[in-house]
Write an enzyme that holds these catalytic residues in place. Structure first.
Site, mmCIF file in Angstrom:
data_model
loop_
_atom_site.group_PDB
_atom_site.id
_atom_site.type_symbol
_atom_site.label_atom_id
_atom_site.label_comp_id
_atom_site.label_asym_id
_atom_site.label_seq_id
_atom_site.Cartn_x
_atom_site.Cartn_y
_atom_site.Cartn_z
ATOM 1 N N GLY A 101 -6.185 32.300 12.318
ATOM 2 C CA GLY A 101 -6.244 31.398 13.466
ATOM 3 C C GLY A 101 -7.470 31.603 14.316
ATOM 4 O O GLY A 101 -7.412 31.436 15.549
ATOM 5 N N GLY A 158 -22.514 32.511 23.714
ATOM 6 C CA GLY A 158 -23.232 33.027 24.885
ATOM 7 C C GLY A 158 -22.509 32.814 26.198
ATOM 8 O O GLY A 158 -23.138 32.856 27.264
ATOM 9 N N SER A 205 -11.405 28.817 25.273
ATOM 10 C CA SER A 205 -10.541 27.678 25.662
ATOM 11 C C SER A 205 -10.742 26.520 24.693
ATOM 12 O O SER A 205 -11.307 25.492 25.058
ATOM 13 C CB SER A 205 -10.825 27.265 27.107
ATOM 14 O OG SER A 205 -12.192 27.149 27.390
ATOM 15 N N GLY A 224 -16.955 27.279 24.817
ATOM 16 C CA GLY A 224 -17.768 27.223 23.601
ATOM 17 C C GLY A 224 -17.226 28.196 22.573
ATOM 18 O O GLY A 224 -16.295 28.975 22.848
ATOM 19 N N LEU A 225 -17.792 28.158 21.393
ATOM 20 C CA LEU A 225 -17.357 29.037 20.309
ATOM 21 C C LEU A 225 -17.618 30.504 20.633
ATOM 22 O O LEU A 225 -18.452 30.832 21.501
ATOM 23 C CB LEU A 225 -18.081 28.672 19.016
ATOM 24 C CG LEU A 225 -17.744 27.315 18.388
ATOM 25 C CD1 LEU A 225 -18.727 27.010 17.264
ATOM 26 C CD2 LEU A 225 -16.310 27.299 17.873
ATOM 27 N N ARG A 243 -7.552 39.746 29.467
ATOM 28 C CA ARG A 243 -6.551 40.237 28.505
ATOM 29 C C ARG A 243 -6.380 41.756 28.571
ATOM 30 O O ARG A 243 -5.470 42.298 27.952
ATOM 31 C CB ARG A 243 -6.927 39.804 27.087
ATOM 32 C CG ARG A 243 -6.634 38.322 26.820
ATOM 33 C CD ARG A 243 -6.942 37.958 25.377
ATOM 34 N NE ARG A 243 -6.592 36.577 25.056
ATOM 35 C CZ ARG A 243 -5.397 36.179 24.633
ATOM 36 N NH1 ARG A 243 -4.428 37.069 24.488
ATOM 37 N NH2 ARG A 243 -5.161 34.912 24.353
ATOM 38 N N ASP A 245 -11.917 38.070 27.727
ATOM 39 C CA ASP A 245 -11.521 39.377 27.198
ATOM 40 C C ASP A 245 -11.089 40.317 28.317
ATOM 41 O O ASP A 245 -10.127 41.092 28.165
ATOM 42 C CB ASP A 245 -12.671 39.994 26.409
ATOM 43 C CG ASP A 245 -12.769 39.448 24.995
ATOM 44 O OD1 ASP A 245 -12.019 38.507 24.672
ATOM 45 O OD2 ASP A 245 -13.601 39.946 24.210
ATOM 46 N N THR A 253 -22.580 35.954 28.437
ATOM 47 C CA THR A 253 -23.971 36.172 28.830
ATOM 48 C C THR A 253 -24.373 35.217 29.949
ATOM 49 O O THR A 253 -24.989 35.619 30.944
ATOM 50 C CB THR A 253 -24.900 35.977 27.616
ATOM 51 O OG1 THR A 253 -24.550 36.923 26.603
ATOM 52 C CG2 THR A 253 -26.355 36.183 28.007
#
Length: 292
Positions: A244, A126, A195, A121-122, A154, A151, A129
């Protein structure tokens, strides 16, 4: 004289980290298989049942080792020819080695089926969460999970990758392969990352066997995600300081046939983390992932 004290009772077989009783092992065509018995086997009994392990009768070691090696060599290896060196990508002269303790044995030990719950999702929808809420919900029910947060990955494994298109694709590929290993270990792996491209998500699904890839789409509108903006990234993207950025100047391709879609409720309210977690947990339960 005092009579000698009676020997202590035989201890029960040890339990796993999750409290499940570990079975005593007996040999099979691989060299091992799990027994249903919960009685403790004496060393002499083990020696008679399990040649080739610690406690082999004196003089039997060479024969037991040869039989064990032959059993392993002659056993079927799914998807790989016997004793044939392969080239995979840039790796040459490699050979697939199969372990006698496989996914089925690990799943029986844990009392669950390994799978990958892929939350997409964007930014701000969430995902993290939900991942943490689902992990907590399943943990309370006695199931083993592991969260692969985009995150977090990375910070280590993928810290050499940027957010350019090619590196983003490699980021997804690596996480997909790691998630597959967790699933093969019998763990319920929860992958949480934007993704954005359908092609990369479908590629991760393709490497997962037996419908064990569960795509969860957080279908939360851009305006809500941007209003939340938990990291302040939308503000930076709107100011042109981030290029981007998904949803602003880079596309997000929603899944076409996800297993689960979570949307905002009537009246514009979004479901609570606990409600989302219970919805995904119910799907896992109804589809047999919460039992071996």
């Amino acid at each position: 004289m005092f009579a000698p004290a009676p020997p202590p009772p035989s201890p029960l077989p040890p339990t796993s980290n999750l409290g499940f009783r570990r079975d005593v092992v007996f040999p099979d065509r691989w060299g091992w298989r799990s027994s249903r018995s919960c009685t403790r086997l004496e060393p002499a009994r083990l020696r008679s049942l399990a040649p080739g392990i610690d406690g082999v009768a004196p003089g039997d070691e060479p024969r037991a080792a040869a039989e064990s090696a032959k059993q392993f060599r002659d056993s079927p290896v799914p998807g790989a020819p016997h004793n044939v060196l392969s080239t995979v990508g840039k790796s040459t002269n490699i050979l697939w080695h199969e372990c006698p303790v496989g996914k089925i044995e690990r799943q029986k030990l844990l009392g669950q089926r390994g799978c990958v719950v892929w939350i997409t999702g964007l930014s701000g929808s969430g995902k993290s969460t939900l991942a943490c809420a689902l992990s907590r919900e399943l943990h309370y029910r006695g199931y083993l999970t592991y969260v692969l947060d985009g995150d977090n990955i990375r910070h280590g494994l993928n810290r050499d990758l940027s957010f350019k298109e090619q590196d983003r694709a490699e980021n997804i590929r690596r996480i997909g392969e790691v998630a597959k290993l967790f699933s093969d270990a019998g763990v319920i792996c929860i992958a949480s990352l934007i993704s954005p491209y359908r092609k990369e998500r479908d590629a991760c699904r393709a490497i997962m066997p037996d419908s064990t890839f569960i795509e969860v789409f957080l279908d939360i509108p851009l305006e809500i995600c941007e209003a939340r903006d938990p990291k302040g990234l939308y503000k930076l993207a709107r100011a042109g300081k981030i290029k981007g950025f998904t949803g602003i100047d880079d596309p997000y391709e929603p899944p076409l046939n996800p297993e689960i879609v979570i949307q905002q409720q009537k009246g514009g309210n979004c479901p609570t983390p606990k409600a989302m977690a219970k919805e995904v947990a119910s799907y896992l339960d109804n589809n047999g992932f919460l039992k071996a």
